[in-house]
Scaffold this active site. Structure first.
Site, PDB file in Angstrom:
ATOM      1  N   CYS A 197       0.833  -1.200   0.000  1.00 32.59           N
ATOM      2  CA  CYS A 197       0.000   0.000   0.000  1.00 32.59           C
ATOM      3  C   CYS A 197       0.870   1.252   0.000  1.00 32.59           C
ATOM      4  O   CYS A 197       1.331   1.698   1.053  1.00 32.59           O
ATOM      5  CB  CYS A 197      -0.939  -0.013   1.208  1.00 32.59           C
ATOM      6  SG  CYS A 197      -1.974   1.449   1.277  1.00 32.59           S
TER       7      CYS A 197
ATOM      8  N   CYS B 281      -0.463   4.119   2.126  1.00 32.35           N
ATOM      9  CA  CYS B 281      -0.285   3.958   3.579  1.00 32.35           C
ATOM     10  C   CYS B 281       1.173   4.204   3.978  1.00 32.35           C
ATOM     11  O   CYS B 281       1.441   4.800   5.013  1.00 32.35           O
ATOM     12  CB  CYS B 281      -0.641   2.545   4.036  1.00 32.35           C
ATOM     13  SG  CYS B 281      -2.092   1.859   3.279  1.00 32.35           S
ATOM     14  N   ASP B 282       2.112   3.708   3.178  1.00 31.24           N
ATOM     15  CA  ASP B 282       3.499   3.621   3.639  1.00 31.24           C
ATOM     16  C   ASP B 282       4.488   4.489   2.862  1.00 31.24           C
ATOM     17  O   ASP B 282       5.646   4.607   3.272  1.00 31.24           O
ATOM     18  CB  ASP B 282       3.964   2.153   3.581  1.00 31.24           C
ATOM     19  CG  ASP B 282       3.087   1.275   4.457  1.00 31.24           C
ATOM     20  OD1 ASP B 282       2.695   1.744   5.544  1.00 31.24           O
ATOM     21  OD2 ASP B 282       2.787   0.141   4.066  1.00 31.24           O
TER      22      ASP B 282
END
Ligand code: NDP
Length: 318
Positions: A142, A145-146
């Site tokens: 992701c 997300c990261d």
């Protein structure tokens, strides 16, 4: 044997909280079916892990995935949907027209007249031992997300579909350099997304390239060993982040040997319907759609599922 006399009974139970689940909830709530949604482990579903959604009608300026899902949740709640954090761990669907039983979080059982399954799909992995070893330590599925953790660094992303193209351009805004590892000599992504990748200066696309091993140490990933599958030449890219964006698999383990599904695990529904092979159980969104897989099509089938649940209940009351 479950004692059903003391457990909560729900008229319309919805499992999953992506666009399909919330749209089903909006329609079911407005039809007085008092729906209860169990959100699953990722409330809001896959769209909470995406950036801009520019193709959902009604948002002329676009919208971020997480905000869109908050909007859908608020709309479902406005009509009385109960949104609960929790996930279904076992199902006992009735084949004799009585109530369906669903276990939540491994302990609590509820009964339901109708069940709408909107459990979606989750990211696929390459299956390399090193990918598992460094998952969370430089390996991620992701980018949204990261990606932040790799600001100013060099990263690689594997995949050639719309997800990979979208995530590569997202990463390119944060990172110094993004290597895109494409296993064939062409993309699968749409033309618009390919153009976006090609017009981003710090993305380098490596075609005919497969990942052999992700390398690292106790600090996490520091390189990736790749191979050109035409020349068989191996090389090493110095990257600190490795993103996987190679597609998804439907979240249907729970329904194995219970509901009809195809060979890849997508739930089968009747033609022009969200009805599964069990009366009163409906499936909508990505869990039953391997063709379109869009937020808007998921929302459309969520609407269908709620209307069909309503009609099913009305026909039982007759
Ligand atoms: P897709 O299935 O479309 O693409 C998966 C990609 O990963 C393919 O290019 C495939 O390669 C590659 N791949 C699969 N396995 C491996 C492997 N082991 N090693 C290397 N590469 C591999 O999945 P997406 O998640 O990209 O998209 C799913 C759906 O969602 C699509 O319909 C897409 O259009 C849609 N979508 C739409 C978006 C939007 O409109 N904003 C954003 C994101 C997704 P190959 O091509 O060789 O098979």
């Amino acid at each position: 044997m479950i004692n059903t006399t003391e457990i909560e009974h729900i008229k319309c139970l919805i499992i999953g909280s992506g666009p399909a689940g919330y749209t089903a909830a909006i329609y079911a709530a407005r039809a007085d079916l008092s729906p209860v949604i169990y959100t699953g482990i990722v409330p809001g579903g896959q769209l909470t892990q995406t950036t801009d959604v520019d193709n959902f009608p009604g948002y002329p300026q676009g919208i971020t995935g997480p905000i869109m899902m908050e909007d859908l949740k608020a709309q479902a709640e406005r009509f009385g949907t109960q949104v609960r954090f929790g996930y279904a761990t076992e199902v006992q669907f009735s084949t004799d027209n009585s109530v369906h039983k669903v276990q939540i979080d491994g302990s609590k059982w509820v009964t339901a007249d109708t069940v709408i399954i909107a459990t979606g799909a989750t990211a696929k992995w390459l299956g390399l031992p090193s990918e598992e070893k460094y998952n969370g330590f430089g390996v991620s599925a992701c980018a949204v997300c990261d990606g932040f953790f790799f600001k100013g660094q060099d990263v690689a992303i594997v995949g050639a579909g719309d997800t990979a193209a979208e995530e590569a351009t997202y990463l390119a805004k944060l990172c110094r350099k993004v290597y895109m590892l494409v296993r064939r000599d062409e993309f699968r992504a749409s033309k618009a997304m390919i153009h976006r990748v090609q017009n981003t200066a710090n993305i380098e696309v490596l075609y005919n390239t497969q990942t052999e091993e992700i390398l690292g140490n106790e600090q996490g990933v520091n390189a990736v060993r790749i191979k050109n599958n035409i020349t068989q030449a191996e090389s090493v890219l110095d990257v600190t982040g490795f993103f996987v964006a190679i597609g998804h698999k439907p979240n249907t383990e729970l329904f194995q040997n219970v509901l009809d599904m195809d060979e890849t695990g997508y739930l089968l529904t009747k033609a022009d319907s969200t009805a599964t092979n069990i009366a009163g159980v409906f499936a909508c969104g990505d869990v039953q759609d391997h063709v379109y897989r869009q937020a808007i099509t998921a929302a459309g089938t969520g609407c269908m599922a709620a209307l069909e649940a309503e009609r099913y209940l009305a026909s039982r009351a007759d």
